[in-house]
Design a protein around this motif. Structure first.
Motif: not given
Length: 129
Positions: A8, A10, A16, A66, A84, A86, A129
């Motif tokens: 996921i 972000v 997302i 998550f 989660y 990045e 978020l």
């Protein structure tokens, strides 16, 4: 049962990353959180880093866990583990997907997701978020 990891991802704007599976694949045309099958001896975190590099040409940082969902399709049962994440570097270049989008969590319900991902969609819609 096979274990699959999903990221996921972000961005700084709280959107997302979702990706649409290529037509002709199993569950083709449906949206998903990117990831893939966990190989023997591999952690979900290492799987996500490997899969996102292979499938989208991006390097990611895996953050907190998550959730998990076990889903039985007609042909296979999967245990989906979501984290989660990045993007650290790279620009998205698709290999196994037709397209991708960055969407706010509240908008996730507007997309037809693979059934195993739906539980995560429902949970993420409730989160800012």
């Amino acid at each position: 049962m096979i274990e699959v990891a999903a990221a996921i991802i972000v961005d700084q704007e709280g959107r997302i990353l979702i990706a649409k599976r290529k037509e002709g694949q199993k569950r083709g045309g449906l949206w998903e959180f990117p990831g893939g099958k966990i190989e023997v001896g591999e952690t979900p975190e290492k799987c996500l880093k490997r899969e996102l590099k292979e499938e989208m040409n991006i390097d990611i940082k895996v953050n907190e866990y998550f959730g998990e969902n076990i889903y039985a399709y007609e042909d296979i049962t999967i245990k989906l583990l979501a984290y989660y994440a990045e993007i650290l570097k790279g620009s998205i270049q698709l290999k196994d997907h037709d397209t991708y989008k960055w969407v706010k969590s509240k908008s996730l319900g507007n997309y037809a997701f693979a059934a195993a991902d739906v539980q995560f969609v429902k949970e993420l819609i409730k989160v800012e978020l």
